[in-house]
Scaffold this motif. Structure first.
Motif, PDB file in Angstrom:
ATOM      1  N   VAL A  44       0.896  -1.393   0.052  1.00  0.00           N
ATOM      2  CA  VAL A  44       0.080  -0.075  -0.076  1.00  0.00           C
ATOM      3  C   VAL A  44       0.757   1.069   0.025  1.00  0.00           C
ATOM      4  O   VAL A  44       0.568   2.231  -0.693  1.00  0.00           O
ATOM      5  N   LEU A  45       1.926   1.392   0.602  1.00  0.00           N
ATOM      6  CA  LEU A  45       2.857   2.494   0.979  1.00  0.00           C
ATOM      7  C   LEU A  45       3.758   2.623  -0.354  1.00  0.00           C
ATOM      8  O   LEU A  45       3.810   3.925  -1.010  1.00  0.00           O
ATOM      9  N   PHE A  46       3.830   1.524  -1.076  1.00  0.00           N
ATOM     10  CA  PHE A  46       4.586   1.499  -2.425  1.00  0.00           C
ATOM     11  C   PHE A  46       3.568   2.007  -3.609  1.00  0.00           C
ATOM     12  O   PHE A  46       4.343   2.933  -4.305  1.00  0.00           O
ATOM     13  N   MET A  47       2.471   1.597  -3.416  1.00  0.00           N
ATOM     14  CA  MET A  47       1.635   2.197  -4.435  1.00  0.00           C
ATOM     15  C   MET A  47       1.070   3.563  -4.256  1.00  0.00           C
ATOM     16  O   MET A  47       1.313   4.581  -5.095  1.00  0.00           O
ATOM     17  N   ALA A  48       0.978   4.113  -3.110  1.00  0.00           N
ATOM     18  CA  ALA A  48       0.707   5.677  -2.761  1.00  0.00           C
ATOM     19  C   ALA A  48       2.206   6.370  -2.847  1.00  0.00           C
ATOM     20  O   ALA A  48       1.487   7.323  -3.427  1.00  0.00           O
ATOM     21  N   SER A  49       3.116   5.867  -2.884  1.00  0.00           N
ATOM     22  CA  SER A  49       4.246   6.847  -3.061  1.00  0.00           C
ATOM     23  C   SER A  49       4.856   6.731  -4.558  1.00  0.00           C
ATOM     24  O   SER A  49       5.025   7.876  -4.984  1.00  0.00           O
ATOM     25  N   PHE A  50       4.624   5.702  -5.076  1.00  0.00           N
ATOM     26  CA  PHE A  50       5.263   5.600  -6.545  1.00  0.00           C
ATOM     27  C   PHE A  50       4.451   5.512  -7.458  1.00  0.00           C
ATOM     28  O   PHE A  50       4.673   5.834  -8.869  1.00  0.00           O
ATOM     29  N   MET A  51       3.124   4.807  -7.481  1.00  0.00           N
ATOM     30  CA  MET A  51       2.148   4.351  -8.366  1.00  0.00           C
ATOM     31  C   MET A  51       1.278   5.526  -8.643  1.00  0.00           C
ATOM     32  O   MET A  51       0.798   5.877  -9.737  1.00  0.00           O
ATOM     33  N   LEU A  52       0.656   6.184  -7.225  1.00  0.00           N
ATOM     34  CA  LEU A  52      -0.284   7.009  -7.449  1.00  0.00           C
ATOM     35  C   LEU A  52       0.047   8.314  -8.296  1.00  0.00           C
ATOM     36  O   LEU A  52      -0.792   8.853  -8.986  1.00  0.00           O
ATOM     37  N   PRO A  53       1.267   8.909  -8.181  1.00  0.00           N
ATOM     38  CA  PRO A  53       1.736  10.197  -9.176  1.00  0.00           C
ATOM     39  C   PRO A  53       1.720   9.598 -10.535  1.00  0.00           C
ATOM     40  O   PRO A  53       1.495  10.877 -11.325  1.00  0.00           O
ATOM     41  N   LEU A  54       1.821   8.392 -11.021  1.00  0.00           N
ATOM     42  CA  LEU A  54       1.469   8.292 -12.237  1.00  0.00           C
ATOM     43  C   LEU A  54       0.271   8.490 -12.775  1.00  0.00           C
ATOM     44  O   LEU A  54      -0.119   8.475 -14.070  1.00  0.00           O
ATOM     45  N   PHE A  55      -0.569   8.484 -11.869  1.00  0.00           N
ATOM     46  CA  PHE A  55      -2.342   8.638 -12.371  1.00  0.00           C
ATOM     47  C   PHE A  55      -2.840  10.067 -12.070  1.00  0.00           C
ATOM     48  O   PHE A  55      -3.914  10.392 -12.684  1.00  0.00           O
ATOM     49  N   MET A  56      -1.896  10.687 -11.827  1.00  0.00           N
ATOM     50  CA  MET A  56      -2.324  12.447 -11.494  1.00  0.00           C
ATOM     51  C   MET A  56      -2.149  13.288 -12.772  1.00  0.00           C
ATOM     52  O   MET A  56      -1.054  12.806 -13.512  1.00  0.00           O
ATOM     53  N   PRO A  57      -3.015  14.092 -13.010  1.00  0.00           N
ATOM     54  CA  PRO A  57      -2.758  15.057 -13.977  1.00  0.00           C
ATOM     55  C   PRO A  57      -1.268  15.597 -13.938  1.00  0.00           C
ATOM     56  O   PRO A  57      -0.470  15.851 -12.894  1.00  0.00           O
TER      57      PRO A  57
END
Length: 367
Positions: free
Chosen positions: A210-223
């Motif tokens: 969860v921490l890895f997704m929130a830190s590294f993957m989530l920014p990829l889906f941001m505008p």
């Protein structure tokens, strides 16, 4: 006619002995086998304790004397590593000249948590106290206003970061878990399905994912051009993860409540939320106090996993302090004992508070 009967204390059974000798005979030397086992265990504990005291106290070095520590390596502990690196371990990468800010901020946060645990302060002003405390905390830690030097969140660390992640995450996760638990027991299929999917999805992956997704993957889906601070993402990730586990604990308490409670409330004309707030939740939460506190303690210790996203809380700050210094690196064991003591103090305090709440609720039930 007036009753003159006066009760008397029960007399012990004939032949029954009391006192320390009787207790030892009953519990530790009730048979030859138990006596031999007791003697063997006492001998092992005495041997281990004497060696531990020799290493940790009698042969230990307490000053930051590197030469003395190297001369006694393997013979005595080098607590000088705490004296030399303790400040960096406790405060992390926060600028040395600004350490007074996290000290005041953390003390303020812990103080508000302590008064929030006392029933005498449970009033309408308490939420306002929390809002003011959080505003002051983040103002001191972040800076950039009132003449304070701005400190980026990636430089926050040590004990202040551990305390902040735990307190903020617990504060947000607890009410969210209640709503999710109620949603899983709802008669509305859409809400029940949504809450069930959330719980099963979160509980099906480890916190580090969860921490890895929130830190590294989530920014990829941001505008493009939109960025969320890594500390905010980590807090949200820990909150969602903890809320899923607490929701199942709360749901267990809700299921343990007899159905007649809600049926009686319905006959009195209470609405759904009146029933939940005044009848169901107080009893359900009282039932699961030990399990809730166990989740809180686990959350406090799980904050050590934020090191994967380059936020150096207590354990991460320890590694940061010693891995960069080859001279003091061999004494990492003593440093781990130091932070173990800090973790134990906080976890023991939460455990004792849980026992106090259990006793208090047990008295209220009797009344």
């Amino acid at each position: 006619m007036q009753n003159t009967f006066q009760p008397i204390e029960a007399r012990p059974m004939p032949g029954q002995q009391t006192g320390a000798v009787a207790w030892l005979r009953t519990n530790l030397f009730s048979s030859p086998g138990n006596g031999l086992m007791t003697i063997a265990l006492v001998a092992v504990v005495t041997w281990a304790l004497s060696h531990a005291l020799d290493w940790s106290v009698f042969n230990a070095v307490f000053g930051a004397n590197l030469e003395a520590c190297n001369n006694l390596r393997g013979v005595g502990a080098c607590w000088g590593v705490v004296a030399e690196k303790g400040r960096l371990i406790v405060m992390g990468r926060y600028p040395d000249t600004e350490h007074w800010r996290p000290v005041i901020a953390t003390a303020l946060m812990l103080g508000v948590v302590m008064i929030s645990c006392m029933p005498r302060f449970w009033n309408r002003a308490l939420p306002l106290v929390w809002v003011v405390m959080l505003a002051v905390y983040f103002t001191l830690m972040k800076g950039g206003v009132l003449g304070l030097t701005e400190v980026p969140t990636d430089q926050w660390g040590g004990l202040p970061l551990t305390v902040m992640l735990t307190v903020v995450s617990m504060t947000m996760a607890f009410p969210l878990s209640i709503f999710v638990a109620l949603g899983r027991r709802s008669n509305m299929p859409a809400i029940k399905t949504l809450c069930t999917l959330y719980v099963e999805l979160i509980r099906g992956v480890p916190l580090i994912t969860v921490l890895f997704m929130a830190s590294f993957m989530l920014p990829l889906f941001m505008p493009h051009g939109v960025s969320i601070d890594v500390l905010i993402r980590v807090v949200v990730g820990i909150t969602l993860f903890s809320a899923a586990y607490m929701a199942e604990v709360v749901r267990g308490g809700l299921q343990a409540l007899p159905k007649g409670q809600t049926e009686a409330a319905a006959t009195l004309g209470l609405t759904y939320w009146q029933t939940q707030l005044k009848i169901v939740l107080p009893q359900a939460l009282t039932t699961v106090v030990p399990s809730l506190m166990n989740t809180f303690i686990g959350m406090f210790k799980d904050t050590s996993l934020v090191t994967i996203v380059s936020l150096y809380e207590l354990t991460g700050a320890l590694a940061l302090a010693l891995n960069a210094d080859a001279d003091w690196r061999p004494f990492k064991l003593e440093a781990y004992f130091f932070i173990t003591l800090i973790y134990f103090v906080f976890c023991f305090a939460m455990s004792r508070y849980s026992l106090w709440v259990e006793k208090r609720t047990a008295v209220s039930k009797v009344r």
